[in-house]
Design an enzyme around this catalytic site. Structure first.
Site, mmCIF file in Angstrom:
data_model
loop_
_atom_site.group_PDB
_atom_site.id
_atom_site.type_symbol
_atom_site.label_atom_id
_atom_site.label_comp_id
_atom_site.label_asym_id
_atom_site.label_seq_id
_atom_site.Cartn_x
_atom_site.Cartn_y
_atom_site.Cartn_z
ATOM 1 N N CYS A 120 0.874 -1.244 0.057
ATOM 2 C CA CYS A 120 0.033 0.352 0.017
ATOM 3 C C CYS A 120 0.855 1.285 -0.233
ATOM 4 O O CYS A 120 0.493 2.347 -0.304
ATOM 5 C CB CYS A 120 -1.000 -0.097 1.229
ATOM 6 S SG CYS A 120 -2.132 -1.439 1.118
ATOM 7 N N HIS A 253 -3.473 7.091 2.132
ATOM 8 C CA HIS A 253 -3.630 5.797 1.471
ATOM 9 C C HIS A 253 -5.164 5.637 2.082
ATOM 10 O O HIS A 253 -5.320 5.746 3.427
ATOM 11 C CB HIS A 253 -2.563 5.068 2.194
ATOM 12 C CG HIS A 253 -3.272 3.440 1.833
ATOM 13 N ND1 HIS A 253 -3.751 2.808 0.668
ATOM 14 C CD2 HIS A 253 -3.091 2.353 2.934
ATOM 15 C CE1 HIS A 253 -4.146 1.670 0.927
ATOM 16 N NE2 HIS A 253 -3.516 1.441 2.263
ATOM 17 N N ASN A 283 -10.253 -0.088 0.099
ATOM 18 C CA ASN A 283 -8.647 0.061 0.016
ATOM 19 C C ASN A 283 -8.308 -0.897 -1.360
ATOM 20 O O ASN A 283 -8.274 -1.893 -1.504
ATOM 21 C CB ASN A 283 -8.117 -0.691 1.141
ATOM 22 C CG ASN A 283 -6.616 -0.712 1.264
ATOM 23 O OD1 ASN A 283 -6.145 -0.434 0.419
ATOM 24 N ND2 ASN A 283 -6.072 -1.177 2.402
#
Length: 326
Positions: A120, A253, A283
């Protein structure tokens, strides 16, 4: 000798057509005998929907339209690009790189291409590398892409993880400039935390060894994330000679609304200064920051001349931040 800088001159993104709401996912899980609810998901994550790619659509198929949108925004042709970096944890193949496949699908050849794997944090890592390669003259116009098909590695018998992730791609064009665009970067990792977020499997002799599905200790990730993101944010501000007051937008993020709220609070930033897309996208790992950036630009929230703080945290355990003037 004049110092070379890099600036983002175009942004783009792409989401696969299939939008899966919490209610859709709840129904799918119920068929497996797993109970959850829209309320449970929203309260803990802020996620209301995510997009899933069709089974035969690889990461490169999401990356290409995102890259084309960024090129159009920058007023460039694919042939103008002399570097492609793709941040992904869900590549098309073991090798070659997804970046090589994207290069071919864009109809160009010759320039260096490679993937970055920092989960990520991947886009922050890739942007930092591209900035360095532009600064030293290796590249002049780079495509930096985050692309993921995390739906392929989700365990749909684990309600604590399968509700979190989605598929998508985001891209930026980064060009050489005489004036600073990227002001400072800060990257870190700590391998002792490998086990709290991982896919503990690999291919050997044509067989999958280990477990090829995502595993996460959510509480451990949360505790680490807020702490390290705050440190990375302060590091880039200090390197650039800036303060929290100079930040026009925090583009983190998009993992979990609680992590994002915690990060903003530590930086004394109101939530009105945070670009939030987690409710619509889930996500999307390395794609989440460029997706959120492009959303902010195209909705008119994020404007040229503003100062942006990008930051990510991911498996590895990796984390980092980039401070830039758009």
């Amino acid at each position: 000798m004049t110092r070379r800088y890099s600036r983002i001159t175009g942004t783009g993104s792409y989401l696969p057509p299939r939008r899966v709401t919490n209610d859709d996912l709840v129904a799918e899980l119920a068929a497996r005998g797993i109970e959850t609810s829209d309320e449970w998901i929203v309260e803990r994550t802020g996620i209301q929907a995510r997009h899933f790619a069709a089974p035969d659509v690889p990461a490169s198929e999401l990356a290409v339209p995102a890259a084309q949108a960024a090129l159009q925004a920058a007023g460039l042709q694919a042939s103008d690009i002399d570097l492609i970096i793709v941040a992904t944890s869900t590549p098309d193949m073991v090798f070659p790189s997804t970046a090589a496949i994207v290069q071919h699908k864009l109809g160009i050849a010759g320039c260096p291409v490679f993937d970055v794997q920092a989960v990520c944090s991947g886009f922050v890592y890739a942007l930092t590398v591209a900035d360095a390669l532009i600064a030293n003259g290796t590249a002049h116009k780079a495509l930096v892409i985050g692309a993921e098909v995390f739906s392929r590695i989700l365990d749909f018998n684990d309600r604590t993880t399968c509700v979190l992730f989605g598929d998508g791609a985001g891209a930026v064009v980064l060009e050489a400039s005489d004036t600073p665009g990227i002001l400072a970067t800060d990257l870190h990792a700590d391998g002792k935390h490998v086990g709290i977020l991982c896919v503990p499997g690999h291919v050997s002799g044509g067989q999958v060894l280990g477990d090829p599905l995502l595993k996460m200790d959510g509480q451990a990730v949360f505790k680490l994330a807020v702490n390290v993101l705050d440190k990375a944010a302060r590091a880039v501000l200090q390197k650039a000679g800036k303060t929290e007051a100079d930040i026009d937008w925090l583009i983190p993020h998009q993992a979990n609304i609680r992590i994002m709220q915690g990060t903003a609070k530590k930086l004394h930033l109101p939530l009105e200064k945070v670009v939030v897309t987690v409710h619509d996208h889930g996500n999307t790992s390395a794609a989440s920051i460029p997706l959120a950036l492009d959303h902010g630009v195209r909705t008119g929230q994020v404007k040229p001349g503003q100062t942006l703080l990008l930051e990510g945290v991911g498996g590895g355990f990796t984390w980092g931040a980039v401070l830039l003037d758009l």
